[in-house]
Design an enzyme around this catalytic site. Structure first.
Site, short mmCIF file in Angstrom:
data_model
loop_
_atom_site.label_atom_id
_atom_site.label_comp_id
_atom_site.label_asym_id
_atom_site.label_seq_id
_atom_site.Cartn_x
_atom_site.Cartn_y
_atom_site.Cartn_z
N GLY A 246 0.82 -1.20 0.00
CA GLY A 246 0.00 0.00 0.00
C GLY A 246 0.86 1.25 0.00
O GLY A 246 1.99 1.25 -0.47
N SER A 247 0.32 2.30 0.58
CA SER A 247 0.98 3.60 0.58
C SER A 247 2.05 3.68 1.65
O SER A 247 2.08 2.89 2.61
CB SER A 247 -0.04 4.71 0.81
OG SER A 247 -0.58 4.61 2.12
N ARG A 249 2.16 6.04 3.77
CA ARG A 249 1.40 6.41 4.97
C ARG A 249 0.94 5.16 5.72
O ARG A 249 1.08 5.06 6.94
CB ARG A 249 0.19 7.26 4.58
CG ARG A 249 -0.72 7.63 5.76
CD ARG A 249 -2.07 8.09 5.30
NE ARG A 249 -2.74 7.11 4.48
CZ ARG A 249 -3.32 6.01 4.95
NH1 ARG A 249 -3.28 5.73 6.24
NH2 ARG A 249 -3.91 5.16 4.13
N GLY A 251 2.31 2.19 5.57
CA GLY A 251 3.49 1.53 6.11
C GLY A 251 3.99 2.16 7.40
O GLY A 251 4.47 1.47 8.31
N GLU A 268 5.63 -3.49 1.11
CA GLU A 268 5.79 -3.07 -0.28
C GLU A 268 4.99 -1.78 -0.44
O GLU A 268 3.76 -1.81 -0.56
CB GLU A 268 5.27 -4.15 -1.24
CG GLU A 268 6.04 -5.44 -1.19
CD GLU A 268 7.44 -5.35 -1.79
OE1 GLU A 268 7.78 -4.27 -2.33
OE2 GLU A 268 8.17 -6.35 -1.72
N CYS A 302 2.68 0.29 -8.74
CA CYS A 302 3.74 0.80 -7.87
C CYS A 302 5.03 0.98 -8.65
O CYS A 302 5.90 1.77 -8.26
CB CYS A 302 3.94 -0.11 -6.67
SG CYS A 302 4.17 -1.83 -7.10
#
Length: 514
Positions: A246-247, A249, A251, A268, A302
């Site tokens: 994900g983003s 943020r 993480g 990731e 991504c």
């Protein structure tokens, strides 16, 4: 160009989704409450396909409990036998490739060929994992003590929690799940709330494979929900590894919470990927790699190419070719033959793209092509947009951020050192490429003084990684590695073993005691 102003109706898409699910053996849960349930929309029209019930915190806890119980049995099964389950799963995926691709397009908006490619990636990782089930190698080291043998062994880790994103609704989950299962782990999957129908189909096929293989019932569990479900999975001490895509943020929230309970994380996160184009590059080859990497999946990978760093001597020629190629991109119905760019996932992504373009222009950037909304009359709730190319005077704040939309920023350089500085001058570090026919430039780009990304390519774009290589990146991308190579080690625990087969008990480092 716009592909067509005619789009399928939401009713038609809903029927297609239900047919695909039925063929995969995935019974649809009773509809949930629109206020508290999961509202499943298709980006093709923006219409609602279904409302599904969301998992409660207790449901997530029960799923983890079932997986934890099953782990006690699954870890004792021989790895090649575990591989048999994954082999059967791969066969079922191949049999239902068209159905799953249909659902990927319906929920994620990918064009048909990309949706089929994503399902093929699942099949490929199953093949890889089956071979891996006979190659979970340890090592033997020389002991300094006579009559002793020193070795390492690898053992199943436990419950793996997988949190996946909308843009690859099934492939990244399959990377984790196929490898985790052959490693002896069990899996709890929380897919993106934007793509739950695809997850239901995959879960049904895996459940069938598990039943045919005689695996414990809890070897895989699916929980549908949003943030609350994800938080419960992240915080549960029975989850040994959280693999989250994900983003940045997200993480930043996940990593410290898992670390606080001494769990493991595999992250990731975002990518702000660049390609360097040197004076010696084959420009026609470069254009092909650039356009797919930048505009494919409507800029929602991504690994999407977001920065083009071009030597000043070839910049005008290359940019002219790229802009011309962008003018040939057919944007529209992702089910349509010949469509190359489908919709953004939704209005939020469209707004983010518009805001980025406004900021870029305020910084002195010039939009060379694209950026306008398309098909607004035909589908007012959908978000179709023409991919944009923006010439920038410098690497400003907006260029250093990842905007999850098809915006390609063009920068120029004079020296190779300047190109590398521009390339590495962002917080993210996922994928990178260089187009050159100069071997010295290629080798420098791949060296420790070159690209600081987890993926570095020569004469191909930033997108399109194969499953045989470990996938992941550095810096704010999170440092995780999934899929091929030795990424399997993240799903296992290592034990160092010393065996004394002699009659004495010498101590290491020459220590004498008693």
């Amino acid at each position: 160009m716009t592909r067509s102003t005619v789009l399928p109706s939401t009713d038609d898409l809903r029927a297609r989704a239900e047919d695909a699910l039925r063929r995969c053996g995935a019974p649809l849960p009773d509809g949930g409450d629109a206020d508290g349930g999961i509202v499943v929309r298709t980006p093709v029209t923006g219409g609602v396909l279904r409302v599904l019930p969301a998992a409660s915190p207790d449901d997530v806890g029960a799923a983890v409990g079932a997986a934890a119980e099953a782990f006690g049995q699954w870890r004792a099964v021989a790895a090649p036998v575990r591989g048999g389950l994954v082999k059967r799963f791969g066969e079922l995926l191949a049999a239902h490739r068209e159905d799953l691709a249909e659902l990927v397009t319906l929920e994620a908006g990918k064009i048909r060929s990309e949706a089929l490619g994503e399902v093929q990636e699942m099949i490929d990782i199953c093949d890889f994992a089956v071979g891996l089930s006979r190659q979970l190698y340890g090592r033997t080291m020389v002991s300094e003590r006579p009559g002793h043998r020193l070795s390492e062994t690898w053992h199943p880790l436990g419950v793996v929690g997988v949190i996946s994103a909308f843009n690859f609704p099934v492939a990244v989950w399959a990377w984790n799940t196929a490898v985790a299962l052959v490693c002896g782990d069990t899996v709890v999957w929380k897919p993106s709330e934007l793509t739950p129908l695809t997850a239901l189909a995959c879960d049904a096929l895996l459940a069938r494979a598990a039943a045919e293989a005689g695996a414990p019932a809890g070897v895989h569990r699916l929980v549908l929900g949003g943030r609350e479900a994800g938080e419960r999975l992240v915080d549960d001490p029975r989850v040994a590894l959280v693999s989250a895509t994900g983003s940045v943020r997200m993480g930043r929230e996940v990593a410290p919470r898992v670390a606080a309970r001494f769990g493991r994380c595999l992250l990731e996160l975002g990518g702000n990927n660049a390609a360097v184009v040197t004076p010696s590059a084959d420009l026609d080859l470069a254009v092909r790699g650039i356009v797919f990497s930048a505009a494919g999946t409507a800029g929602q990978r991504c690994t999407t190419l977001r920065r083009l760093i071009v030597h000043q001597d070839v910049a005008e020629q290359l940019v002219e070719k790229v802009v011309h190629a962008y003018g040939q991109l057919a944007v529209g119905d992702p089910f349509g033959a010949g469509t190359l760019v489908g919709p953004l996932i939704g209005e939020r992504a469209l707004r983010a793209m518009g805001e980025a373009l406004e900021e870029a222009q305020a910084d002195g950037g010039k939009v060379l092509t694209g950026g306008e909304r398309l098909l607004a009359e035909a589908a007012p709730e959908a978000a179709y947009v023409r991919p944009a190319v923006v010439r920038m005077p410098a690497q400003t704040a907006v260029v250093r951020r990842e905007t999850f939309a098809p915006v390609l920023y063009v920068l120029t350089y004079r020296t190779f050192a300047e190109a590398i500085a521009l390339h590495n001058g962002v917080p993210q570090g996922l994928s990178s490429s260089i187009f050159t026919r100069d071997q010295r430039e290629a080798e420098r780009f791949l060296s420790a003084e070159g690209s600081d990304c987890g993926i570095a390519n020569v004469n191909i774009g930033t997108s399109g990684a194969e499953i045989g290589g470990a996938f992941g990146g550095e810096k704010e991308t999170g440092g995780g590695r999934e899929s091929g190579s030795d990424a399997w080690r993240a799903y296992m625990r290592r034990a160092t073993n010393t065996v004394n087969y002699g009659e004495d008990l010498p101590l290491a480092q020459g220590v004498h005691f008693l």
